[in-house]
Design a protein around this motif. Structure first.
Motif, PDB file in Angstrom:
ATOM      1  N   MET A   1       0.737  -1.040  -0.013  1.00  0.00           N
ATOM      2  CA  MET A   1       0.017   0.048   0.129  1.00  0.00           C
ATOM      3  C   MET A   1       1.001   0.997  -0.114  1.00  0.00           C
ATOM      4  SD  MET A   1      -2.947   1.319   2.829  1.00  0.00           S
ATOM      5  CE  MET A   1      -4.178  -0.104   2.216  1.00  0.00           C
ATOM      6  N   HIS A   2       0.811   2.219  -0.832  1.00  0.00           N
ATOM      7  CA  HIS A   2       1.300   3.496  -1.028  1.00  0.00           C
ATOM      8  C   HIS A   2       0.461   4.592  -0.656  1.00  0.00           C
ATOM      9  CE1 HIS A   2       4.411   6.307  -2.356  1.00  0.00           C
ATOM     10  NE2 HIS A   2       3.445   6.712  -3.414  1.00  0.00           N
ATOM     11  N   ILE A   3       0.739   5.339   0.243  1.00  0.00           N
ATOM     12  CA  ILE A   3       0.212   6.419   0.766  1.00  0.00           C
ATOM     13  C   ILE A   3       0.447   7.738  -0.172  1.00  0.00           C
ATOM     14  CG2 ILE A   3      -0.634   8.162   2.611  1.00  0.00           C
ATOM     15  CD1 ILE A   3      -1.399   5.191   3.135  1.00  0.00           C
ATOM     16  N   THR A   4      -0.471   8.307  -0.846  1.00  0.00           N
ATOM     17  CA  THR A   4      -0.019   9.227  -1.708  1.00  0.00           C
ATOM     18  C   THR A   4      -0.424  10.769  -1.156  1.00  0.00           C
ATOM     19  OG1 THR A   4      -2.291   9.230  -2.963  1.00  0.00           O
ATOM     20  CG2 THR A   4      -0.631   8.030  -3.721  1.00  0.00           C
ATOM     21  N   SER A   5      -1.287  10.827  -0.232  1.00  0.00           N
ATOM     22  CA  SER A   5      -1.246  12.106   0.616  1.00  0.00           C
ATOM     23  C   SER A   5      -2.265  11.913   1.797  1.00  0.00           C
ATOM     24  CB  SER A   5      -2.243  13.186  -0.470  1.00  0.00           C
ATOM     25  OG  SER A   5      -3.731  12.600  -0.346  1.00  0.00           O
ATOM     26  N   GLU A   6      -1.870  12.869   2.697  1.00  0.00           N
ATOM     27  CA  GLU A   6      -2.816  12.825   4.017  1.00  0.00           C
ATOM     28  C   GLU A   6      -3.089  14.025   4.699  1.00  0.00           C
ATOM     29  OE1 GLU A   6       0.118  10.131   6.366  1.00  0.00           O
ATOM     30  OE2 GLU A   6       0.381  11.796   7.672  1.00  0.00           O
ATOM     31  N   ARG A   7      -4.009  14.245   5.467  1.00  0.00           N
ATOM     32  CA  ARG A   7      -4.414  15.623   6.059  1.00  0.00           C
ATOM     33  C   ARG A   7      -5.364  14.991   7.310  1.00  0.00           C
ATOM     34  NH1 ARG A   7      -9.720  17.396   3.966  1.00  0.00           N
ATOM     35  NH2 ARG A   7     -10.151  15.918   2.349  1.00  0.00           N
ATOM     36  N   ARG A   8      -5.049  15.771   8.251  1.00  0.00           N
ATOM     37  CA  ARG A   8      -5.861  15.770   9.615  1.00  0.00           C
ATOM     38  C   ARG A   8      -6.983  16.857   9.502  1.00  0.00           C
ATOM     39  NH1 ARG A   8      -5.167  11.959  13.252  1.00  0.00           N
ATOM     40  NH2 ARG A   8      -3.026  12.145  12.928  1.00  0.00           N
ATOM     41  N   LEU A   9      -8.263  16.238   9.620  1.00  0.00           N
ATOM     42  CA  LEU A   9      -9.370  17.131   9.672  1.00  0.00           C
ATOM     43  C   LEU A   9      -9.488  17.816  11.140  1.00  0.00           C
ATOM     44  CD1 LEU A   9     -11.875  14.867   7.714  1.00  0.00           C
ATOM     45  CD2 LEU A   9     -10.407  16.743   6.836  1.00  0.00           C
ATOM     46  N   THR A 123      -8.277  -7.990  -1.687  1.00  0.00           N
ATOM     47  CA  THR A 123      -6.911  -7.423  -1.374  1.00  0.00           C
ATOM     48  C   THR A 123      -6.610  -6.223  -0.865  1.00  0.00           C
ATOM     49  OG1 THR A 123      -6.510  -8.489  -3.814  1.00  0.00           O
ATOM     50  CG2 THR A 123      -5.025  -6.943  -2.822  1.00  0.00           C
ATOM     51  N   THR A 124      -7.650  -5.199  -0.962  1.00  0.00           N
ATOM     52  CA  THR A 124      -7.503  -4.087  -0.193  1.00  0.00           C
ATOM     53  C   THR A 124      -7.794  -4.270   1.420  1.00  0.00           C
ATOM     54  OG1 THR A 124      -8.535  -2.747  -1.872  1.00  0.00           O
ATOM     55  CG2 THR A 124      -8.588  -1.795   0.202  1.00  0.00           C
ATOM     56  N   LEU A 125      -8.564  -5.206   1.635  1.00  0.00           N
ATOM     57  CA  LEU A 125      -8.814  -5.692   2.920  1.00  0.00           C
ATOM     58  C   LEU A 125      -7.653  -6.319   3.819  1.00  0.00           C
ATOM     59  CD1 LEU A 125     -10.915  -5.880   5.490  1.00  0.00           C
ATOM     60  CD2 LEU A 125     -11.798  -8.013   4.207  1.00  0.00           C
ATOM     61  N   ASP A 126      -7.049  -7.079   3.006  1.00  0.00           N
ATOM     62  CA  ASP A 126      -5.738  -7.716   3.493  1.00  0.00           C
ATOM     63  C   ASP A 126      -4.832  -6.631   3.878  1.00  0.00           C
ATOM     64  OD1 ASP A 126      -6.678 -10.436   2.909  1.00  0.00           O
ATOM     65  OD2 ASP A 126      -5.728 -10.643   1.024  1.00  0.00           O
ATOM     66  N   GLU A 133      -3.221   0.517  13.214  1.00  0.00           N
ATOM     67  CA  GLU A 133      -4.375   1.467  13.788  1.00  0.00           C
ATOM     68  C   GLU A 133      -5.637   0.972  13.292  1.00  0.00           C
ATOM     69  OE1 GLU A 133      -2.812   3.681  10.057  1.00  0.00           O
ATOM     70  OE2 GLU A 133      -2.140   1.967  11.338  1.00  0.00           O
ATOM     71  N   ILE A 134      -5.654  -0.326  12.703  1.00  0.00           N
ATOM     72  CA  ILE A 134      -6.989  -0.973  12.534  1.00  0.00           C
ATOM     73  C   ILE A 134      -7.075  -2.313  13.017  1.00  0.00           C
ATOM     74  CG2 ILE A 134      -8.216  -1.856  10.825  1.00  0.00           C
ATOM     75  CD1 ILE A 134      -7.219   0.177   8.727  1.00  0.00           C
ATOM     76  N   GLY A 135      -7.910  -2.789  13.945  1.00  0.00           N
ATOM     77  CA  GLY A 135      -8.059  -3.831  14.642  1.00  0.00           C
ATOM     78  C   GLY A 135      -8.996  -4.699  14.526  1.00  0.00           C
ATOM     79  N   GLY A 136     -10.073  -4.530  13.358  1.00  0.00           N
ATOM     80  CA  GLY A 136     -11.166  -5.379  12.985  1.00  0.00           C
ATOM     81  C   GLY A 136     -11.942  -5.244  14.391  1.00  0.00           C
ATOM     82  N   PRO A 137     -13.169  -5.917  14.097  1.00  0.00           N
ATOM     83  CA  PRO A 137     -13.949  -6.722  13.114  1.00  0.00           C
ATOM     84  C   PRO A 137     -14.471  -5.657  11.972  1.00  0.00           C
ATOM     85  CG  PRO A 137     -15.349  -6.559  15.090  1.00  0.00           C
ATOM     86  CD  PRO A 137     -14.207  -6.073  15.361  1.00  0.00           C
ATOM     87  N   VAL A 138     -14.907  -6.487  10.951  1.00  0.00           N
ATOM     88  CA  VAL A 138     -14.930  -5.585   9.830  1.00  0.00           C
ATOM     89  C   VAL A 138     -16.591  -5.558   9.412  1.00  0.00           C
ATOM     90  CG1 VAL A 138     -14.359  -5.523   7.444  1.00  0.00           C
ATOM     91  CG2 VAL A 138     -12.668  -6.441   9.013  1.00  0.00           C
ATOM     92  N   GLY A 139     -16.762  -4.608   9.139  1.00  0.00           N
ATOM     93  CA  GLY A 139     -18.323  -4.277   8.529  1.00  0.00           C
ATOM     94  C   GLY A 139     -18.114  -3.718   7.143  1.00  0.00           C
ATOM     95  N   TYR A 140     -19.264  -3.827   6.442  1.00  0.00           N
ATOM     96  CA  TYR A 140     -19.613  -3.461   5.126  1.00  0.00           C
ATOM     97  C   TYR A 140     -20.589  -2.433   5.120  1.00  0.00           C
ATOM     98  CZ  TYR A 140     -20.633  -3.284   0.276  1.00  0.00           C
ATOM     99  OH  TYR A 140     -20.974  -2.739  -1.138  1.00  0.00           O
ATOM    100  N   SER A 141     -20.773  -1.521   4.179  1.00  0.00           N
ATOM    101  CA  SER A 141     -21.801  -0.491   4.299  1.00  0.00           C
ATOM    102  C   SER A 141     -21.843  -0.059   2.479  1.00  0.00           C
ATOM    103  CB  SER A 141     -21.440   0.772   5.007  1.00  0.00           C
ATOM    104  OG  SER A 141     -22.474   1.579   4.795  1.00  0.00           O
TER     105      SER A 141
END
Length: 240
Positions: A1-9, A123-126, A133-141
């Motif tokens: 996974m390559h981070i291309t940008s980030e910002r804090r709201l 693949t993205t979920l993997d 910072e992500i611990g699961g479990p997983v939901g879908y919406s």
């Protein structure tokens, strides 16, 4: 996974754009330091991940303590469409203008979209679950047809919130009987082009014993904002 940008709201939510091979995506994570449960959020394919309604829902969930991720599937957003995709969509527009039956055209458009999108979402979920910072479990919406296939084939999904608008191919209507995770189905009673009886029949077909239907008056884009609050409470019951 390559981070291309980030910002804090302003509310502390961190927004990161990323690529995973050819897959572009966005990840929202809450300000809290604890690993957060993850919600995969998808529009009907054809709408970009930057769509204002999806972004608003994602920010709302992230502010409530969830990590939220979305991707642009093939042919969606800035990703190129094949000649066959363009022709199928042109045939669909022509049939709609002429008032002709469109179910078979929808089958030819939506069916392959689901088949192609599911491996990319897995693949993205993997990659997402490998982040500290992500611990699961997983939901879908979101997108109903994709969500049915993911709920059936992806054992890491613990709960699903579906939007009833949008065509569901025959394969996913059959697979609905295999869905066993808790689910919440949102239905717009006057959704133009999406007959409510078809959505009601699908709700009846879902195999899970924990299913809830919320129906509201109004057209396709008229889902009341309070459903976002109810959605967070639904995921809170099953992801926390």
């Amino acid at each position: 996974m390559h981070i291309t940008s980030e910002r804090r709201l302003d509310d502390g939510v961190l927004v990161r754009e990323f690529t995973l091979g050819e897959i572009p995506g966005t990840l929202w994570t809450p300000a809290s330091a604890a690993p957060a449960p993850l919600i995969l959020m998808a529009h009907n394919n054809g709408l970009p991940k930057a769509d204002a309604r999806l972004v608003a829902r994602a920010r709302h969930c992230a502010a409530d303590g969830y990590a939220v991720a979305t991707v642009d599937a093939a042919g969606c957003g800035d990703r190129p469409r094949s000649t066959a995709d363009e022709q199928a969509r042109a045939d669909l527009r022509r049939a709609l203008r002429a008032g002709e039956p469109v179910d078979e055209i929808f089958e030819s458009v939506v069916g392959p979209l689901v088949e192609n999108a599911v491996p990319e979402w897995r693949t993205t979920l993997d990659a997402l679950l490998a982040l500290p910072e992500i611990g699961g479990p997983v939901g879908y919406s979101g997108w109903l047809a994709l969500g049915i296939r993911l709920a059936v084939t992806e054992p890491r999904i613990a709960a699903a919130g579906f939007f009833a608008g949008g065509f569901v191919p025959r394969a996913q209507r059959e697979e609905a009987r295999q869905v066993t995770v808790p689910l919440l189905l949102l239905l717009q009673w006057d959704d133009e082009g999406n007959p409510r009886q078809r959505a009601l029949d699908l709700f009846d077909a879902f195999g899970t014993e924990q299913k809830t239907l919320h129906a509201n008056l109004g057209g396709h884009t008229g889902t009341p904002w309070f459903e976002a609050e109810d959605g967070n409470r639904f995921f809170g019951r099953h992801l926390r």
